[in-house]
Design a protein around this motif. Structure first.
Motif, mmCIF file in Angstrom:
data_model
loop_
_atom_site.group_PDB
_atom_site.id
_atom_site.type_symbol
_atom_site.label_atom_id
_atom_site.label_comp_id
_atom_site.label_asym_id
_atom_site.label_seq_id
_atom_site.Cartn_x
_atom_site.Cartn_y
_atom_site.Cartn_z
ATOM 1 N N ARG A 128 39.190 12.798 3.715
ATOM 2 C CA ARG A 128 38.047 12.249 2.531
ATOM 3 C C ARG A 128 38.774 11.157 1.936
ATOM 4 N NH1 ARG A 128 33.073 12.726 5.176
ATOM 5 N NH2 ARG A 128 32.844 11.406 3.342
ATOM 6 N N SER A 139 27.437 15.491 11.782
ATOM 7 C CA SER A 139 27.438 14.851 10.411
ATOM 8 C C SER A 139 28.586 14.015 9.999
ATOM 9 C CB SER A 139 27.039 15.853 9.171
ATOM 10 O OG SER A 139 28.095 16.839 9.280
ATOM 11 N N ASP A 140 29.701 14.709 10.146
ATOM 12 C CA ASP A 140 31.075 13.985 9.968
ATOM 13 C C ASP A 140 31.154 12.757 11.132
ATOM 14 O OD1 ASP A 140 34.559 14.092 10.243
ATOM 15 O OD2 ASP A 140 33.571 13.388 8.447
ATOM 16 N N SER A 180 38.121 20.773 4.555
ATOM 17 C CA SER A 180 37.322 21.752 4.919
ATOM 18 C C SER A 180 37.308 23.083 4.008
ATOM 19 C CB SER A 180 37.925 22.164 6.233
ATOM 20 O OG SER A 180 37.159 23.702 6.797
ATOM 21 N N THR A 206 29.355 9.739 9.866
ATOM 22 C CA THR A 206 29.743 9.047 8.852
ATOM 23 C C THR A 206 31.273 8.257 9.095
ATOM 24 O OG1 THR A 206 30.901 10.722 7.937
ATOM 25 C CG2 THR A 206 28.934 10.623 6.963
ATOM 26 N N TYR A 207 31.910 8.761 10.159
ATOM 27 C CA TYR A 207 33.194 8.305 10.576
ATOM 28 C C TYR A 207 32.785 6.788 11.376
ATOM 29 C CZ TYR A 207 37.436 8.267 13.039
ATOM 30 O OH TYR A 207 38.649 7.726 13.467
ATOM 31 N N ARG A 252 39.051 6.480 4.201
ATOM 32 C CA ARG A 252 37.580 6.278 4.482
ATOM 33 C C ARG A 252 36.979 4.770 4.106
ATOM 34 N NH1 ARG A 252 34.218 10.007 7.004
ATOM 35 N NH2 ARG A 252 35.706 11.827 7.303
ATOM 36 N N ASN A 297 33.311 21.928 11.123
ATOM 37 C CA ASN A 297 33.624 21.938 9.769
ATOM 38 C C ASN A 297 35.249 22.040 9.646
ATOM 39 O OD1 ASN A 297 34.461 23.890 7.202
ATOM 40 N ND2 ASN A 297 32.966 22.327 6.789
ATOM 41 N N GLY A 315 25.247 21.214 10.286
ATOM 42 C CA GLY A 315 26.959 21.299 10.402
ATOM 43 C C GLY A 315 27.137 22.705 10.967
ATOM 44 N N GLN A 350 36.548 18.183 11.253
ATOM 45 C CA GLN A 350 36.333 17.028 10.319
ATOM 46 C C GLN A 350 37.596 16.251 10.037
ATOM 47 O OE1 GLN A 350 35.067 17.573 6.129
ATOM 48 N NE2 GLN A 350 35.194 19.673 6.740
ATOM 49 N N LYS A 351 37.265 14.734 9.568
ATOM 50 C CA LYS A 351 38.378 14.030 9.354
ATOM 51 C C LYS A 351 38.600 13.939 7.666
ATOM 52 C CE LYS A 351 39.095 12.239 13.449
ATOM 53 N NZ LYS A 351 38.311 12.785 14.135
ATOM 54 N N PHE A 367 32.784 17.491 -1.771
ATOM 55 C CA PHE A 367 33.994 18.045 -1.138
ATOM 56 C C PHE A 367 34.823 18.929 -2.168
ATOM 57 C CE2 PHE A 367 33.663 16.546 3.226
ATOM 58 C CZ PHE A 367 32.786 15.445 3.336
#
Lengths: 774, 311, 228
Positions: free
Chosen positions: B119, B31-32, B166, B35-36, B124, B113, B108, B116-117, B232
Motif C-alpha cells: 500500500r 477487492s485488492d 496484511s 484496485t490494483y 500505488r 488477504n 475478501g 495482496q499488494k 490498513f
C-alpha cells in the motif's frame, strides 16, 4: 427579544420539526438524481489527463499510443482547443498548478478512457513554482515580500492578488504602553481533501444542431450559464444548463470548468453526448482546494486581560480569505491593525467550501488567545468573556450595527451547558481512570458567513389553479435548501408546506438569472427573493379573494384578510373563509410574482435593516455575519497519541430558524466535520517535489462512524431575529465548522503542549511528537 | 483494465494452467485486484484474470485435531465470526475482523488477504508518475527521500520501505501457521518473504489452497491505524503462545512480519515486567526516519498492551 | 437519438447498452421509461442483435441470425444476473464492475460510484444477503447470485421499506449521495440483527463515508429502524 409569531417557520413553531426534506424520498428509493445518473444513446466518456508538475510549459504531447486503444475516439489538447476555449480554464499549454487538465480523452467507456490517459506522454519545460505562502515571504516574522520569488504565472508581474489594511485606533502606541504583549507566529492550513464531495466532479453535454444541453451539479445555474456563454460565445438562448441534484461540495460547484469540458468534447464528436467524469484522483487534483495561511499576531492587554491592541499580519493563498472578520468582530479591541494579503500560488483556484478560511483562521485566533490567557493566569473562557462583543455593540471599524449579534449568547450557552469553568484544569494535569489525559477547550467567533449578499438573486412564485404554489429559484440542490425556500413561500402566503412545490431540476431556461442558489448566502439572499415573490402572490391572491363571493359579500378589502394552513380568512371574523384552491381556481388572472434578492451593502431600499434595531432605522446599512461557539472535551492516550472526542457542545446564532431539521443537520455536520479537520484530514505530498501523491480516501482519511461519537454532540441553535434577513433568517452553514480549533485547544489542555499542525491535522504521530515520544 | 480477459477456472489445475501462460492474476474476493488494476500501478499489468471462486471445496473451517484448517476462499467475515476460530486462535478472528470495512470482510478471503499488494503511496501511484524499485521499474525507492511516515521502521529490504499490509500475516507467523499451495506447504515465516511486488514468495502460477492454524488459545492481535475502520494497519502486533513457545510479531512495521524475541513469555508469564522487557527490544532493532519514529512508540505500546491482555 | 427530445428510444438504448432482456418482468422504472414500454407487466421479450440492431423474439432466433448473418463471429456470451428478483440476460464486458453494469447497462442509478476503489461505500449492494461494494465486484462473476440494490428495497414502488422509512422519519439525508450505500448496509444489518444497538450500528456502517458529515442522523435512523 421576542420573535414575531410565525405560521410555518421557527424553532418553536408546531409542526416545523415535522417538515421533511423535499425529494428526500427520491434519494431514498434510488431515483436518478445526479448528473451521472443518465445514459443517452451513443454516450461517450471523457477523462482528463492532469499535469504532474506545479508550473511548466508543455513542449510536447504525444497521444499516439492512447489513440491506438480500441474504443478511444479522440484526444484533445490545448492545440486542438477551439479559439473560444483558449482563454477558458481547460487544457492548458502553460500549466498553472499541479493537477491542471492538459489533455482530454474521449472514449466509448470510462475505463477505456482511463487507460488511455496513462498512455499520453507529455514533455514539460519545468518552470519555477511557488506552492506555499512562505515561498513568497522573505522574512517569516516581518512577512515582507520576497521580490526575487518566482512568479506563479497567474498574474504577469506579481504573486500578489490583493492586500488590505484595517486600522483602528493606534495599535503601535497601544502596544508600547500595554502592560503585557505577546507575539505568536502560526501556520496552520487546510487540506485539499476538505473540499472533496462524495460525488466526484462530472458534467454531461450534447448538441442538437447549434444548441447545447449541459448537465452539471450546480449551485449557480445562471453563473454556469453566463460563464459558459462568456467562454464560448454560444448565445444564451442556445445554451441550456440543467442541474440535477448536487452530491455535496457546495462552494466548489460554481462556474465549473468540467461543464466546459463536456461542451467542448461533445462538439468535437459531432454533438454526441459526452459525460466528462473525474475519477476520485482527478477530482482531488482538479477540484481540491488547499488553503495555506501564515500569520503573525501580536496581542496587547492590561494586567487583567482586557485586550488593548491586536496587530495581525495574515497571508494566505487565494479565494475568499485573508481579510476575515473573525479577528475584528468577535472581541472588543480598541486598537487594531489587520493587514491581510492574498497571494497567487501555483495551486488550484477552486472556490472555498464549508468556510475553508474559518477553521485555520479560527485556529490562529484561538491559539493566540489561549496562550495569552495562560500567561495572565486566566482560563480560556475568562479572557473571551472579558472581551467579547455584546448584543448591542456596533462594529468597531464601520460603526454600523450588526444585523445579528449573538456570539456572546453562543459563548454563554456552551460554557453553561458544558460546565466549562468547573471542568477546566491547568494543562496536562488531569488523568482519567483509564490512564488517558483529559482536556477541555473553548472557541468562539463571529464570521462573515450567512450573510445576505447577491442582489441578482431571483425567484419566481406562481400560484397554480389548485391553490398550490410553485417556487422557481433556479436551484434544485441540495434538498434542504430547496425545502427552505418552500417554507419561506409557505410562511408568507399562509400555505401548508405540502401545498408548495419546487422543481427537481435547476434549469437555466425556466428561471430568471438569479445568481447562486446554494451555499452560505442562499438563505438570506434567495430567501429574500422568494419572500418578495411570495408577497406579490399573496397580494394578488387577496385581491382575487375580494372579488370572490365569500369575501365580496362582506365588502372585504385585501388588508382585511389573512391566511394560514392554505385557508384565507377575514381577520375580524375567521369563520368567513375560503381555500386557496377555491380562490385560485376562480381567479380571472394568472397569479405570480418575481422577487429579487437584496444585497445588504447596496442599500437599495430593500437591503439593510428590515426592522429598527438599537436606534437605527429601517434601511440602515449593517454589518453582517454569523456567530458560533464550541466547547470540546477530549481524552488523549499519551502512549499512542490517539484523541477521542468525549463530548462537544456547539451553539450557533441562527437568526430565524426557517427549517429546524435543516439547521440541526448543518450544526451536526459542522461538529462532525470539525473532528475530520482537527484530527484526521491529511494531504500526502511528496517532499522533494511537493507533488500531491495521496489521492484516495485511505490517505485523506475522512472519518468513519467509529471515529466519532455523534450521540455526544450537543447542538444549541440560538434563535434570534436577524434584522437584515428575510423574515429574520440567515444562513448558518459555515460558522459551525469554524470551531475545530477548540479541539486543538482541548488537546493542549490535556497534554500541556501545543501540537504542531503545520501541514496537517492532529494525527497521533504529531501528538506523540509534541509529547516528546516520537 | 479494459484489455483484460476473465477466466472462470473449473479447478485448481485449470487455474494453474491459465496462470502458467503468463500475465495472469488470481481473483479470489477481488477487492485488492480491482484496485490494483484500476490504479494503473504498473505499465504491464496482468490481463489474464483467473476467477477461482467457482472451484468447489476451497471454503471451509474445520478442525483436524488441534489444527484449524481454513480454505483459502473462506471470507474474512466467516473467520472473524467463527466460533472455532475464536476459541482456538482468537488472534486470527480478531485480525480478520479488523481488516478494512464490513463490506470488504464479506467479500475478501484469507487467501487474498495474504496475497495482496503493498500500500505504499508511491507504489500505488500510476506507473508513469512514480516508477519504483518494488514495481521493477527503476532502482529507486521514492519513500526514502519522500514521505515515509507509514513505512518500515526496520530499514529497507531490496531497496523498498513498504510494509506488509496484511492484518492476518503477523498472526499466521506468530502461531506458526502453514500455508498450503498448489505446489507445496509453506511455513508462514517463509511464505511472507517478499518477491518482486508480492508480499510473499509464491510463484506466478502457484495458488494458495489452505491455511493450517495450530491451536493458540492464548493469542491476541492489536491494530493501530489513524481511523478505526477502512484503514490498513500502521502498526500491528500478534502475540501468541503455542505449546511451550511464544511469539511476538510486529505487522506493518517492515516489508515482512517482524519478530521480536519473546523468550520471557514462553512459559505464559504475561507480566508487566516481561511486557516492558520485550517491548524495549524494539528500540535496539529499529531503524527509523524522522517521520516514522512514532511507530516505535506505538509498537512498544501495542506489544505491552497485547501481552498484558493475555494475563 | 431523437432530436426533438432527449428521451432515448428503446431500440437505441438496447443496442447501445448491449442489453438483451429475456422473458421476465422488467422491474426497473428507469429501464421501463427508457424502453418506452407501456405494457402493464412491463415484459420485454425482444432480443436485439448488437451488430445490426435487428430484433428477434427468442434467444434461439438471435443465435440463428448470428449463424446466418454474422457467420464466423462468435455470439457474445450472455450472462444472467438476478437483480432485485428479476433475471436479466446481458452481454457483460470482462472488465466491467457490477456498479458499472447496474448503472450503465441496466439504468439502475441508485447505486452510486463515489471513489470506484472500495473506500467510500456509496456503491454498496447486497449480494446473497451480504453487503458488498459493487465497484469491487466483477459483473461477469455475479451469475447465480441474488443481487439487491436500493431500488429493490421498496420493490421499485414509491413506498418505503422499514429502513427507508426510518431515514425518512429521521430526515437523515442531506445531499443524498451516500444514502443508497448506507441504506443497503443498514438493510443487511437489520436482516442479520433485527434490533442492533447504537454500537452495532456504528460498526456495521463503518465502511461508509459521508462528506456532508451527517452520521448523527444516519445512525439515529438505523437505530430507529431496528426499533431498539
Amino acid at each position: 427579544m421576542a420573535l414575531p409569531e410565525m405560521k410555518v417557520m421557527g424553532l418553536g413553531t408546531p409542526g416545523n420539526d415535522k417538515i421533511r426534506s423535499f425529494f428526500m424520498d427520491d434519494l431514498l428509493t434510488g431515483k436518478p438524481r445526479f448528473v451521472g445518473d443518465r445514459h443517452f444513446a451513443g454516450q461517450l466518456y471523457a477523462v482528463a489527463k492532469h499535469a504532474t508538475v506545479d508550473h511548466a510549459n508543455i513542449t510536447k504531447i504525444d497521444a499516439s499510443e492512447a489513440l491506438k486503444v480500441p474504443g478511444v475516439v479522440k484526444v484533445l489538447t490545448y492545440d486542438t482547443n477551439p479559439e473560444w476555449a483558449r482563454t477558458a480554464p481547460i487544457l492548458y499549454k502553460t500549466v498553472p498548478f499541479y493537477g491542471a487538465p492538459i489533455a482530454l480523452i474521449i472514449a466509448t467507456d470510462w475505463y477505456i478512457a482511463q487507460r488511455a490517459v496513462n498512455l499520453v506522454k507529455v514533455d514539460y519545460e519545468v518552470l519555477p513554482a511557488v506552492i506555499k505562502t512562505t515561498d513568497v515571504m522573505a522574512d517569516d516574522e516581518a512577512m515582507t515580500r520576497d521580490t526575487s520569488a518566482p512568479l506563479s504565472g497567474r498574474f504577469a508581474d506579481s504573486n500578489f492578488q490583493s492586500s488590505g489594511v484595517t486600522n483602528r485606533g493606534d495599535v503601535d502606541a497601544a502596544l508600547k504602553s500595554a502592560a503585557y504583549t505577546r507575539t505568536i507566529s502560526d501556520m496552520p492550513w487546510t487540506t485539499r481533501y476538505q473540499h472533496q464531495p462524495l460525488e466526484q466532479y462530472e458534467a454531461l453535454a450534447y448538441w442538437s444542431g447549434d444548441e447545447v444541453y449541459v448537465y452539471i451539479a450546480s449551485q449557480n445555474i445562471h453563473g454556469h450559464h453566463r460563464s459558459l456563454h462568456n467562454w464560448t460565445g454560444i448565445p444564451l438562448n442556445k445554451l441550456h444548463v440543467y442541474s440535477p441534484g448536487c452530491g455535496g461540495g457546495l462552494g466548489t460547484r460554481l462556474n465549473n470548468p468540467e461543464a466546459l469540458m463536456a461542451v467542448f468534447a461533445s462538439k468535437e464528436v459531432d454533438g454526441r453526448p459526452v459525460l466528462y467524469k473525474c475519477t476520485k484522483k482527478h477530482s482531488m487534483l482538479f477540484g481540491g482546494r488547499q488553503f495555506d495561511a501564515r500569520s503573525v499576531i501580536t496581542i496587547g492587554c492590561d494586567k487583567d486581560g482586557k485586550l488593548v491592541a491586536l496587530d495581525v499580519k495574515y497571508v494566505c493563498n487565494g479565494y475568499g480569505a485573508g481579510i476575515t472578520p473573525i479577528f475584528s468582530k468577535t472581541l472588543t479591541i480598541p486598537n487594531m491593525r489587520y493587514e491581510g494579503t492574498r497571494l497567487y500560488l501555483n495551486d488550484q483556484d477552486r472556490c472555498a467550501w464549508r468556510c475553508v478560511n474559518d477553521p485555520p483562521t479560527g485556529y490562529h485566533f484561538t491559539h493566540a488567545l489561549d496562550l495569552v490567557a495562560e500567561d495572565l493566569n486566566m482560563r480560556p473562557d475568562e479572557i473571551r468573556l472579558k472581551n467579547i462583543m455584546g448584543e448591542h455593540d456596533v462594529d468597531q471599524d464601520s460603526g454600523l450595527p450588526f444585523g445579528t449579534k449573538e456570539v456572546n449568547a453562543c459563548l454563554d450557552k456552551v460554557l453553561q451547558e458544558s460546565g466549562f469553568a468547573s471542568k477546566w484544569h491547568k494543562p496536562g494535569t488531569k488523568k482519567l481512570a483509564d490512564g488517558r489525559l483529559h482536556g477541555i477547550g473553548v472557541h468562539c467567533h463571529h464570521d462573515s458567513h450567512g450573510r445576505i449578499a447577491g442582489s441578482d438573486r431571483a425567484t419566481i412564485v406562481l400560484m397554480l389553479q389548485d391553490g398550490t404554489a410553485a417556487v422557481l429559484d433556479g436551484g434544485s440542490a441540495p434538498h434542504n435548501q430547496m425545502t427552505e425556500q418552500a417554507i419561506v413561500a409557505a410562511e408568507v402566503l399562509g400555505l401548508k408546506i405540502d401545498d408548495v412545490k419546487t422543481p427537481v431540476y435547476g434549469n437555466s431556461d425556466a428561471t430568471l438569472n438569479g445568481g447562486m442558489h446554494g451555499g452560505s448566502s442562499f438563505t438570506g439572499s434567495t430567501g429574500g427573493a422568494t419572500m418578495k415573490a411570495a408577497e406579490q402572490c399573496r397580494k394578488q391572491v387577496f385581491e382575487a379573494a375580494c372579488k370572490n363571493a365569500t369575501f365580496s359579500a362582506v365588502n372585504a378589502k385585501p388588508e382585511d384578510l389573512d391566511s394560514k394552513d392554505s385557508v384565507i380568512f377575514l381577520k375580524r371574523d375567521p369563520s368567513v373563509k375560503a381555500t386557496f384552491a377555491a380562490i385560485c381556481s376562480s381567479a380571472l388572472n394568472p397569479i405570480g410574482g418575481i422577487g429579487h434578492g437584496w444585497n445588504n451593502v447596496d442599500a437599495d431600499g430593500t437591503g439593510g435593516l428590515q426592522r429598527p434595531k438599537d436606534g437605527f432605522e429601517v434601511g440602515h446599512n449593517t454589518e453582517m455575519g454569523s456567530a458560533c461557539a464550541d466547547v470540546c472535551e477530549v481524552a488523549v492516550d499519551p502512549e499512542t497519541g490517539e484523541v477521542e472526542i468525549l463530548e462537544h457542545w456547539n451553539a450557533v446564532g441562527t437568526g430565524r430558524v426557517i427549517y429546524t431539521d435543516g439547521v440541526l443537520q448543518q450544526m451536526g455536520s459542522g461538529t462532525e466535520l470539525q473532528v475530520n479537520m482537527a484530527l484526521y484530514y491529511g494531504d500526502i505530498k511528496d517532499i522533494p517535489t511537493g507533488n500531491i501523491i495521496g489521492t484516495q480516501y485511505t490517505e485523506s482519511q475522512m472519518i468513519t462512524t467509529l471515529d466519532c461519537n455523534p450521540s455526544r454532540y450537543h447542538l444549541y441553535p440560538i434563535e434570534g431575529d436577524n434584522h437584515t434577513g428575510p423574515l429574520g433568517a440567515h444562513g448558518i452553514g459555515e460558522p459551525c465548522v469554524g470551531g475545530y480549533c477548540c479541539i486543538l485547544s482541548a488537546i493542549y489542555n490535556a497534554i500541556g503542549k501545543w501540537v504542531d499542525t503545520d501541514h496537517g491535522a492532529c494525527n497521533p504521530d504529531r501528538v506523540l511528537k509534541a509529547l516528546g515520544k516520537a | 483494465m479494459d484489455n483484460i480477459k476473465h477466466y472462470e477456472a473449473t479447478s485448481l489445475d485449470d487455474a494453474v494452467s491459465i496462470l502458467a501462460k503468463g500475465k495472469g492474476a488470481v481473483c479470489a474476493g477481488g477487492s485488492d485486484l480491482m484496485t490494483y488494476l484500476k490504479g494503473f500501478i504498473v505499465a504491464d499489468p496482468p490481463t489474464n484474470i483467473v476467477d477461482i471462486k467457482r472451484i468447489s471445496g476451497l471454503s471451509y473451517i474445520k478442525k483436524d485435531g488441534d489444527t484449524l484448517k481454513i480454505g483459502a476462499l473462506t471470507t474474512l467475515y466467516e473467520i472473524a465470526n467463527s466460533d472455532d476460530v475464536k476459541n482456538n486462535c482468537p488472534a486470527l478472528a480478531e485480525a480478520a475482523g479488523l481488516v478494512a470495512s464490513p463490506e470488504i470482510r464479506f467479500q475478501g478471503t484469507i487467501g487474498g488477504n495474504i496475497c495482496q499488494k503493498p500500500r505504499c503511496i508511491y507504489y500505488r501511484n500510476e506507473f508513469d508518475d512514480y516508477p519504483c524499485k518494488r514495481k521493477g521499474e527503476s532502482s529507486m525507492c521514492y519513500a526514502v527521500a519522500g514521505v515515509n511516515r507509514y513505512h518500515s521502521i526496520f530499514g529497507l529490504k531490496d531497496t523498498c520501505m513498504a510494509v506488509c499490509p496484511s492484518d492476518t500475516a503477523p498472526v499466521l507467523v506468530a502461531v506458526g501457521a502453514k500455508i498450503v499451495t498448489t505446489k507445496k506447504t509453506w511455513d508462514a515465516k517463509d511464505f511472507f518473504v517478499i518477491k518482486g511486488e508480492q508480499i510473499n514468495s509464491i510463484d506466478a502460477d502457484e495458488i494458495v489452497k489452505e491455511i493450517q492454524v495450530p491451536a493458540a488459545k492464548k493469542s491476541v492481535y492489536k491494530k493501530f491505524a489513524f481511523r478505526k475502520s477502512i484503514d490498513f494497519p500502521l502498526v500491528s502486533v500478534a502475540v501468541a503462545q503455542t505449546g511451550s513457545s511464544a511469539k511476538v510479531i510486529l505487522g506493518a512495521c517492515f516489508n515482512e512480519p517482524y519478530e521480536i524475541d519473546a523468550a520471557e513469555i514462553a512459559g505464559g508469564n504475561f507480566s508487566e515486567a516481561n511486557a516492558e522487557a520485550i517491548a524495549a527490544k524494539v528500540d535496539a532493532k529499529a531503524k527509523t526516519t524522522a517521520q516514522n519514529k512514532y511507530k516505535v512508540q506505538i509498537a512498544k505500546t501495542l506489544i505491552k498492551r497485547a501481552i498484558l491482555s493475555l494475563a | 437519438m431523437s432530436k426533438e427530445t432527449n428521451l432515448v428510444s428503446r431500440r437505441e438504448f438496447l443496442k447501445d447498452a448491449g442489453l438483451v432482456v429475456g422473458g421476465a418482468t422488467v422491474g426497473s422504472a428507469a429501464l421501463l421509461s427508457a424502453c418506452k414500454n407501456n405494457g402493464k407487466s412491463g415484459s420485454v421479450t425482444k432480443y436485439v442483435c448488437p451488430l445490426d440492431s435487428k430484433e428477434f423474439d427468442s434467444l434461439q432466433a438471435l443465435k440463428d441470425h448470428y449463424a446466418s448473418a454474422h457467420e464466423g463471429v462468435a455470439l457474445p456470451d450472455f450472462k444472467t444476473l438476478n437483480i432485485n428478483g428479476v433475471d436479466y440476460s446481458l452481454i457483460i464486458n470482462d472488465y466491467w464492475s457490477l456498479a458499472w453494469v447496474l448503472r450503465e447497462t441496466l439504468g439502475l442509478y441508485g447505486t452510486k460510484v463515489g471513489c470506484d476503489m472500495g473506500q467510500c461505500g456509496a456503491c454498496t449492494v447486497i449480494v446473497d444477503d451480504k453487503p458488498m461494494y459493487a465497484c469491487l465486484l466483477f459483473a461477469c462473476e455475479m451469475e447465480g447470485k441474488k443481487i439487491r440494490t436500493v431500488e429493490g428495497l421498496a420493490d421499485y414502488g414509491n413506498k418505503l421499506n422499514k429502513v427507508q422509512q426510518a431515514f425518512h422519519d429521521a430526515n437523515a439525508t442531506q445531499c443524498g449521495f451516500c444514502t443508497s450505500g448506507f441504506l443497503m448496509a443498514a438493510q443487511a444489518l437489520i436482516e442479520r440483527n433485527s434490533s442492533p444497538s447504537e454500537d452495532e450500528v456504528r460498526h456495521a456502517l463503518s465502511g461508509h463515508l459521508c462528506m456532508c458529515q451527517n452520521f448523527k442522523k444516519t445512525i439515529e435512523a438505523v437505530v430507529a429502524a431496528g426499533g431498539k
